[in-house]
Design a protein around this motif. Structure first.
Motif, PDB file in Angstrom:
ATOM      1  N   PHE A 154       0.849  -1.196   0.000  1.00 22.77           N
ATOM      2  CA  PHE A 154       0.000   0.000   0.000  1.00 22.77           C
ATOM      3  C   PHE A 154       0.883   1.244   0.000  1.00 22.77           C
ATOM      4  N   GLY A 155       0.816   1.986  -1.112  1.00 24.77           N
ATOM      5  CA  GLY A 155       1.648   3.175  -1.284  1.00 24.77           C
ATOM      6  C   GLY A 155       2.819   2.842  -2.182  1.00 24.77           C
ATOM      7  N   ALA A 156       2.823   3.433  -3.397  1.00 26.29           N
ATOM      8  CA  ALA A 156       3.914   3.177  -4.354  1.00 26.29           C
ATOM      9  C   ALA A 156       4.847   4.378  -4.404  1.00 26.29           C
ATOM     10  N   GLY A 157       5.232   4.864  -3.214  1.00 29.06           N
ATOM     11  CA  GLY A 157       6.280   5.883  -3.117  1.00 29.06           C
ATOM     12  C   GLY A 157       7.633   5.183  -3.028  1.00 29.06           C
ATOM     13  N   ALA A 169       0.503  -3.780  -6.151  1.00 29.66           N
ATOM     14  CA  ALA A 169       0.813  -2.408  -5.723  1.00 29.66           C
ATOM     15  C   ALA A 169      -0.476  -1.600  -5.708  1.00 29.66           C
ATOM     16  N   VAL A 170      -0.675  -0.866  -4.615  1.00 26.76           N
ATOM     17  CA  VAL A 170      -1.888  -0.050  -4.450  1.00 26.76           C
ATOM     18  C   VAL A 170      -1.480   1.406  -4.265  1.00 26.76           C
ATOM     19  N   ASP A 171      -2.080   2.290  -5.050  1.00 24.49           N
ATOM     20  CA  ASP A 171      -1.781   3.720  -4.912  1.00 24.49           C
ATOM     21  C   ASP A 171      -2.965   4.482  -5.526  1.00 24.49           C
ATOM     22  N   VAL A 172      -2.917   5.807  -5.469  1.00 22.40           N
ATOM     23  CA  VAL A 172      -3.987   6.592  -6.110  1.00 22.40           C
ATOM     24  C   VAL A 172      -3.467   7.337  -7.346  1.00 22.40           C
ATOM     25  N   HIS A 173      -2.175   7.162  -7.660  1.00 18.43           N
ATOM     26  CA  HIS A 173      -1.601   7.824  -8.840  1.00 18.43           C
ATOM     27  C   HIS A 173      -1.267   6.779  -9.902  1.00 18.43           C
ATOM     28  N   LEU A 206      20.216  -6.365  -9.424  1.00 12.14           N
ATOM     29  CA  LEU A 206      19.040  -7.065  -8.900  1.00 12.14           C
ATOM     30  C   LEU A 206      18.140  -6.164  -8.053  1.00 12.14           C
ATOM     31  N   PHE A 207      18.603  -4.941  -7.805  1.00  9.37           N
ATOM     32  CA  PHE A 207      17.845  -4.038  -6.926  1.00  9.37           C
ATOM     33  C   PHE A 207      17.932  -2.625  -7.508  1.00  9.37           C
ATOM     34  N   PRO A 208      17.236  -2.397  -8.648  1.00  6.30           N
ATOM     35  CA  PRO A 208      17.409  -1.125  -9.384  1.00  6.30           C
ATOM     36  C   PRO A 208      16.650   0.048  -8.765  1.00  6.30           C
ATOM     37  N   PHE A 209      16.966   0.339  -7.492  1.00  9.72           N
ATOM     38  CA  PHE A 209      16.243   1.431  -6.810  1.00  9.72           C
ATOM     39  C   PHE A 209      16.626   2.797  -7.370  1.00  9.72           C
ATOM     40  N   ASP A 210      17.695   2.849  -8.188  1.00  8.41           N
ATOM     41  CA  ASP A 210      18.069   4.129  -8.810  1.00  8.41           C
ATOM     42  C   ASP A 210      16.947   4.646  -9.709  1.00  8.41           C
ATOM     43  N   ARG A 211      16.030   3.777 -10.105  1.00  7.11           N
ATOM     44  CA  ARG A 211      14.874   4.215 -10.906  1.00  7.11           C
ATOM     45  C   ARG A 211      13.993   5.199 -10.123  1.00  7.11           C
ATOM     46  N   LEU A 212      14.155   5.228  -8.803  1.00  3.72           N
ATOM     47  CA  LEU A 212      13.308   6.086  -7.963  1.00  3.72           C
ATOM     48  C   LEU A 212      13.943   7.439  -7.685  1.00  3.72           C
ATOM     49  N   VAL A 213      15.238   7.551  -7.986  1.00  4.08           N
ATOM     50  CA  VAL A 213      16.039   8.693  -7.527  1.00  4.08           C
ATOM     51  C   VAL A 213      16.058   9.818  -8.560  1.00  4.08           C
ATOM     52  N   LYS A 214      15.904  11.050  -8.064  1.00  2.38           N
ATOM     53  CA  LYS A 214      16.132  12.234  -8.918  1.00  2.38           C
ATOM     54  C   LYS A 214      17.034  13.203  -8.149  1.00  2.38           C
ATOM     55  N   SER A 215      18.075  13.711  -8.820  1.00  3.18           N
ATOM     56  CA  SER A 215      19.060  14.584  -8.156  1.00  3.18           C
ATOM     57  C   SER A 215      18.661  16.052  -8.251  1.00  3.18           C
ATOM     58  N   TYR A 216      19.014  16.789  -7.200  1.00  4.49           N
ATOM     59  CA  TYR A 216      18.828  18.250  -7.162  1.00  4.49           C
ATOM     60  C   TYR A 216      20.114  18.853  -6.612  1.00  4.49           C
ATOM     61  N   PRO A 217      20.520  20.042  -7.110  1.00  2.00           N
ATOM     62  CA  PRO A 217      21.625  20.739  -6.436  1.00  2.00           C
ATOM     63  C   PRO A 217      21.191  21.037  -4.997  1.00  2.00           C
ATOM     64  N   PHE A 218      22.154  21.002  -4.060  1.00  2.00           N
ATOM     65  CA  PHE A 218      21.840  21.265  -2.640  1.00  2.00           C
ATOM     66  C   PHE A 218      21.070  22.578  -2.488  1.00  2.00           C
ATOM     67  N   ASP A 265       9.364  20.084  -2.066  1.00  2.00           N
ATOM     68  CA  ASP A 265       8.060  20.371  -2.688  1.00  2.00           C
ATOM     69  C   ASP A 265       7.706  19.305  -3.722  1.00  2.00           C
ATOM     70  N   ASP A 266       8.694  18.907  -4.538  1.00  2.00           N
ATOM     71  CA  ASP A 266       8.424  17.905  -5.577  1.00  2.00           C
ATOM     72  C   ASP A 266       8.074  16.561  -4.953  1.00  2.00           C
ATOM     73  N   SER A 267       8.700  16.266  -3.817  1.00  2.00           N
ATOM     74  CA  SER A 267       8.382  15.025  -3.120  1.00  2.00           C
ATOM     75  C   SER A 267       6.956  15.082  -2.587  1.00  2.00           C
ATOM     76  N   ALA A 268       6.601  16.203  -1.944  1.00  2.00           N
ATOM     77  CA  ALA A 268       5.248  16.340  -1.380  1.00  2.00           C
ATOM     78  C   ALA A 268       4.182  16.285  -2.473  1.00  2.00           C
ATOM     79  N   ALA A 269       4.518  16.814  -3.663  1.00  2.00           N
ATOM     80  CA  ALA A 269       3.546  16.841  -4.769  1.00  2.00           C
ATOM     81  C   ALA A 269       3.496  15.505  -5.510  1.00  2.00           C
ATOM     82  N   GLY A 270       4.369  14.582  -5.144  1.00  2.00           N
ATOM     83  CA  GLY A 270       4.376  13.282  -5.818  1.00  2.00           C
ATOM     84  C   GLY A 270       5.075  13.319  -7.169  1.00  2.00           C
ATOM     85  N   ILE A 271       5.769  14.434  -7.467  1.00  2.00           N
ATOM     86  CA  ILE A 271       6.476  14.560  -8.755  1.00  2.00           C
ATOM     87  C   ILE A 271       7.748  13.720  -8.721  1.00  2.00           C
TER      88      ILE A 271
END
Ligand code: CXF
Ligand code: ZN
Length: 365
Positions: A192-195, A215-219, A331-343, A351-357
């Motif tokens: 429950f939750g595909a974050g 997987a259960v989510d609303v998006h 075997l664990f491609p979690f990098d698919r979830l990652v997005k980089s931002y300058p510090f 904000d992007d995390s809270a908005a689900g972007i």
């Protein structure tokens, strides 16, 4: 020395880049020059004071960097070593000693207290104390003094910019499956939750050879990614009756379930999607005083268990290197979830995390 940090001065307000004074590493601490840090939902809820870390504070608890100096008595790592940072634990209480550091009796104070055990803070601004040692690290700072228990050494070839979030969010999801639920090959699991936490759990369910992974989510966009990462079924909870669908897919209820959202109704629904002797774990943080319903009448005769799990029941010094190894083997491609931002863009990352972007923002120093 001076360090530039993103400071949470006021509840629910953006972090402010500020030059702070950092003291010297104490015995048993190392000074880490941060290379990257993940941003976790817990950083946002502490900024918003769901948990009472005293403000002003430097948050951040998925740090990755290079050892810049070592305090007295430190032999486990040396200057120049590459390290990932994880949660703080005393290493000495009954739970730490029996391999359960997530349940350290000092966990809340050591991770959320904003001070060392001796009451000092390592950070100050114009003579005013700023909470440090958040999860043992306060990684939203160019430099941080970190107790050795929070430090996991990794090979110099490892990409710190990708690996940073292993120290909390990713190990929480993966550990909830591999350590807490330990599903048998061929079993069914509903997530429950595909974050970031839920999708890390999903990747772990694939590793564990679960053959029904729901997987259960609303998006829909998150559900599409879940499918790509190995979900056998996806359910949009805003469009279908999740309990009925899961009962149908599994032929009587899922063997395992995971709740990552902290939303009371989702918790209740999750308990109702389990089959006889089903086991669910809860990892989604909620504000103190959040209550949810259990249908005791239905759940007791089925022998359902629900476990509340901290940091995926992991021992970071053991589990984080295992995840690094799985990642390096593809075997664990979690990098698919990652997005980089300058510090400097850390508030946009929040904000992007809270908005689900963005699923897992990582700020780069
Ligand atoms: C937290 C969630 C709330 C309890 C302690 C651990 N996880 C990290 O972000
Ligand atoms: Zn976290």
């Amino acid at each position: 020395m001076k360090t530039t940090a993103a400071v949470a001065f006021e509840k629910e307000q953006p972090l402010v880049m500020t030059e702070l004074d950092l003291d010297e590493p104490r015995p048993g601490e190392v000074r880490v020059k941060m290379v990257a840090s993940g941003v976790c939902h817990t950083d946002a809820i502490v900024r918003d004071q769901w948990y009472p870390t005293p403000l002003p504070a430097v948050l951040g608890h998925e740090g990755a960097g290079i050892v810049d100096a070592v305090g007295e008595g430190v032999t486990k790592v040396a200057v120049g070593d590459h390290v990932l940072l994880s949660f703080a634990h005393c290493g000495e209480c009954a739970n730490c000693s029996s391999g359960k550091p997530g349940y350290c009796v000092n966990f809340f104070g050591d991770n959320f207290g904003g001070r060392r055990a001796d009451g000092s803070s390592s950070l100050s601004h114009e003579g005013t104390q700023i909470s440090s040692h958040f999860f043992g690290q306060s990684s939203f700072s160019q430099y941080a003094n970190v107790p050795l228990n929070s430090v996991v050494k990794v090979p110099k070839s490892a990409p710190l910019e990708i690996l940073a979030p292993l120290g909390c969010g990713i190990q929480t999801g993966a550990g909830a499956v591999l350590n807490s639920l330990a599903p048998e090959a061929g079993s069914s699991i509903a997530i429950f939750g595909a974050g970031a936490v839920g999708l890390s759990a999903l990747l772990a369910a694939v590793i564990a050879n679960c053959t029904t992974i729901i997987a259960v989510d609303v998006h829909d966009s998150r559900l599409a990614l879940a499918k790509e990462l190995g979900a056998t079924h996806t359910l949009n909870a805003s469009k279908v009756n999740v309990i009925e669908e899961i009962q149908k897919i599994t032929g009587g209820g899922a063997n395992y379930a995971l709740e990552t959202t902290g939303v009371p109704q989702v918790f209740t629904d999750m308990t109702m999607c389990l089959g006889v002797k089903g086991h669910a774990v809860v990892v989604g943080a909620a504000a103190m005083g959040t209550n949810a319903n259990f249908d005791i009448g239905s759940l007791l005769p089925m022998g359902i268990s629900v476990t509340f799990v901290v940091e995926g029941d992991s021992v970071p010094s053991k589990f984080v290197p295992q995840l690094v190894d799985l990642y390096e083997r593809g075997l664990f491609p979690f990098d698919r979830l990652v997005k980089s931002y300058p510090f400097a863009d850390i508030n946009k990352a929040f904000d992007d995390s809270a908005a689900g972007i963005t699923l897992k923002p990582v700020v780069i120093f």
